[in-house]
Each structure stands twice: as structure tokens, then as C-alpha cells.
Design a protein around this motif. Structure first.
Motif, PDB file in Angstrom:
ATOM      1  N   PRO A  32       0.828  -1.200   0.000  1.00 14.68           N
ATOM      2  CA  PRO A  32       0.000   0.000   0.000  1.00 14.68           C
ATOM      3  C   PRO A  32       0.864   1.252   0.000  1.00 14.68           C
ATOM      4  CG  PRO A  32       0.058  -0.934   2.197  1.00 14.68           C
ATOM      5  CD  PRO A  32       0.874  -1.842   1.315  1.00 14.68           C
ATOM      6  N   MET A  33       0.460   2.253  -0.749  1.00 14.48           N
ATOM      7  CA  MET A  33       1.179   3.523  -0.789  1.00 14.48           C
ATOM      8  C   MET A  33       0.199   4.616  -1.189  1.00 14.48           C
ATOM      9  SD  MET A  33       1.446   4.385  -4.226  1.00 14.48           S
ATOM     10  CE  MET A  33       2.995   5.239  -4.460  1.00 14.48           C
ATOM     11  N   SER A  34       0.643   5.883  -1.073  1.00 17.38           N
ATOM     12  CA  SER A  34      -0.254   6.985  -1.452  1.00 17.38           C
ATOM     13  C   SER A  34       0.481   8.144  -2.114  1.00 17.38           C
ATOM     14  CB  SER A  34      -1.023   7.491  -0.224  1.00 17.38           C
ATOM     15  OG  SER A  34      -0.138   7.929   0.787  1.00 17.38           O
ATOM     16  N   SER A  35       1.719   7.910  -2.522  1.00 19.60           N
ATOM     17  CA  SER A  35       2.461   8.951  -3.243  1.00 19.60           C
ATOM     18  C   SER A  35       2.242   8.744  -4.734  1.00 19.60           C
ATOM     19  CB  SER A  35       3.953   8.891  -2.891  1.00 19.60           C
ATOM     20  OG  SER A  35       4.157   9.129  -1.519  1.00 19.60           O
ATOM     21  N   LYS A  81       2.386  -2.206   7.657  1.00 19.86           N
ATOM     22  CA  LYS A  81       3.731  -2.287   8.224  1.00 19.86           C
ATOM     23  C   LYS A  81       4.377  -3.634   7.935  1.00 19.86           C
ATOM     24  CE  LYS A  81       4.325  -0.339  12.320  1.00 19.86           C
ATOM     25  NZ  LYS A  81       4.074   0.057  13.729  1.00 19.86           N
ATOM     26  N   THR A  82       4.151  -4.118   6.704  1.00 22.03           N
ATOM     27  CA  THR A  82       4.800  -5.347   6.256  1.00 22.03           C
ATOM     28  C   THR A  82       5.690  -5.027   5.059  1.00 22.03           C
ATOM     29  OG1 THR A  82       3.061  -5.975   4.678  1.00 22.03           O
ATOM     30  CG2 THR A  82       2.780  -6.673   6.972  1.00 22.03           C
ATOM     31  N   ARG A  98       7.712  -5.624   9.510  1.00 26.70           N
ATOM     32  CA  ARG A  98       8.113  -7.023   9.600  1.00 26.70           C
ATOM     33  C   ARG A  98       8.049  -7.652   8.204  1.00 26.70           C
ATOM     34  NH1 ARG A  98       2.675  -6.977  10.662  1.00 26.70           N
ATOM     35  NH2 ARG A  98       1.462  -8.698   9.739  1.00 26.70           N
ATOM     36  N   PHE A  99       8.827  -8.693   7.983  1.00 23.02           N
ATOM     37  CA  PHE A  99       8.813  -9.398   6.704  1.00 23.02           C
ATOM     38  C   PHE A  99       7.608 -10.313   6.626  1.00 23.02           C
ATOM     39  CE2 PHE A  99       9.844 -13.444   4.540  1.00 23.02           C
ATOM     40  CZ  PHE A  99       9.893 -12.968   3.243  1.00 23.02           C
ATOM     41  N   ILE A 106      -2.084 -12.637   4.443  1.00 21.90           N
ATOM     42  CA  ILE A 106      -2.180 -11.890   5.698  1.00 21.90           C
ATOM     43  C   ILE A 106      -3.178 -10.742   5.589  1.00 21.90           C
ATOM     44  CG2 ILE A 106       0.145 -12.531   6.424  1.00 21.90           C
ATOM     45  CD1 ILE A 106      -0.213  -8.976   5.661  1.00 21.90           C
ATOM     46  N   ALA A 107      -3.423 -10.254   4.366  1.00 26.29           N
ATOM     47  CA  ALA A 107      -4.407  -9.187   4.177  1.00 26.29           C
ATOM     48  C   ALA A 107      -5.812  -9.733   3.946  1.00 26.29           C
ATOM     49  CB  ALA A 107      -4.009  -8.302   3.004  1.00 26.29           C
TER      50      ALA A 107
END
Length: 220
Positions: A32-35, A81-82, A98-99, A106-107
Motif C-alpha cells: 500500500p502507498m499513497s504517493s 507495516k509489512t 516485519r517481513f 495476511i491481508a
């Protein structure tokens, strides 16, 4: 009254995107990102040079940009935060990352095959944009401390998939802004859009006048 200010971040509010790419070992990465911002059927994104998504984009030069609505916020939070990088880069380790190799798992998100790129779409997201890398650019090239730490990618959209629930009735090529509720990141917090607040004179311009050659090429 305005005062002089020095915020640590300037994230005044942009849509969240989940970028899906292929790792070198053929597993799937979600980030996930927002830039991000769009111009026609192209967009520009900014990523840390050490991130797994960056390395995947540099290697494969393709991805899917999955746009979540406010309804997918919990899934985005589970990814937040993965990282797909092992070992975890020091900068991310200090921030509590964390890796995780199984990002879809996981999502609790589902895979859909893409048509033009080797990366999966995220079924739950209302918008999927299949894209290829057209160019890369460094950021802060004149600053020895920051040079090489952030990379911007120019992406060209090749295929668009839209959930029919957010389309204008009877028009498969028009998104209804009254139905589309993108997830927004503003100063590290999640927000959504409210109701339209005012009539827009720009809304008088037919959307077709914004067509570019990229769109024509993608629909060929």
C-alpha cells in the motif's frame, strides 16, 4: 492567521493504492502507498529505493495499481507495516515493519489474473489498473544525503477494470463520483470522501476531450 511551520511530513491527502508486483522467486508482493498522481492514462508514483516493490518494478517493469475504497481499509491496515524484503531494511525496521511473504494471505485478499501484465489484481478493490514502467527518475539528485533513496516511476496504464457498482448507469466508460468512495491517506490517517460540496465548472467539459493516445493504444 498563518504562521511559519515545519511539519515532518507533507501528506496533505492522496488516494491509497495497493501495488501488486511479482517477486524474483515468483511469489506475489502487495504494497500500500499513497504517493501518486495521474495525468491522462499515465501516473507517477514515488517509492523508497530499498523497497521490494521498487526492486520488482525495476526488474519486471510492470504492476497492477489496485485502488481500494473505504470498505477495504482493514485490509490496507493489515498490509501497512509489512515488507517483502528479507532482511527488513534498517529504515523500515526502526518503524516497526516485519517481513511477510504471503501478502494476499495476511491481508485476506483474493487474486484475479491480469490481462496484460504478470501480476495479480486484487479482487476486493473496485479499481484495477494494469501498468508498465515508461521511465524512472531519481529524487533529490542535488542532495548527497538523499540522492538514491527515493525513485519516481512514470507508469503507463494498459488496461482498466472497474467494478460496475461505481459506474454511471448505462455507461461502462464513466465512473460515477457519487458512487466512488476512494480511501484517502492524510498525515498517516485514513479518511474517505464526503458528499459533493459545490457545482464544478470543470465538470461541464466532456470527459472525451481528455482522451490521449495512451487510451487509444490500450483499447486497440
Amino acid at each position: 492567521m498563518h504562521i511559519t511551520s515545519r511539519p515532518s511530513i507533507l501528506y496533505f491527502g492522496t488516494p491509497v493504492v495497493i501495488i501488486s508486483t511479482k517477486n524474483k522467486n515468483a511469489t506475489d508482493n502487495l504494497a500500500p502507498m499513497s504517493s501518486i498522481f495521474w495525468l491522462g492514462w499515465r501516473c507517477v508514483i514515488g517509492l523508497a529505493a530499498a523497497s521490494q516493490t521498487t526492486q520488482n518494478l525495476l526488474r519486471t517493469r510492470q504492476c497492477v495499481l489496485n485502488l481500494p475504497s473505504v470498505n477495504e481499509v482493514a485490509a490496507v491496515n493489515r498490509l501497512a507495516k509489512t515488507t517483502g524484503t528479507d532482511p527488513v531494511p534498517e529504515g523500515k525496521r526502526l518503524k516497526g515493519y516485519r517481513f511477510e511473504e504471503d501478502k494476499f494471505g495476511i491481508a485476506n485478499l483474493s487474486r484475479l489474473s491480469a490481462l496484460t501484465v504478470n501480476a495479480y489484481r486484487v479482487q476486493e478493490c473496485p479499481v484495477h489498473l494494469e501498468a508498465v514502467v515508461e521511465a524512472t527518475h531519481g529524487l533529490a539528485e542535488n542532495d548527497a544525503d538523499m540522492r538514491g533513496k527515493i525513485i519516481t516511476f512514470e507508469l503507463r496504464i494498459q488496461q482498466v477494470h472497474i467494478d460496475e457498482q461505481i459506474l454511471i448507469d448505462g455507461n461502462p466508460d464513466r465512473i460515477d463520483p457519487d458512487k466512488w468512495r476512494p480511501l484517502i491517506m492524510s498525515f498517516q490517517q485514513f479518511y474517505g470522501l464526503g458528499d459533493k460540496i459545490h457545482y464544478s465548472t470543470l465538470g461541464e467539459i466532456p470527459e472525451e476531450l481528455y482522451n490521449t493516445k495512451d487510451r487509444s493504444m490500450a483499447n486497440a
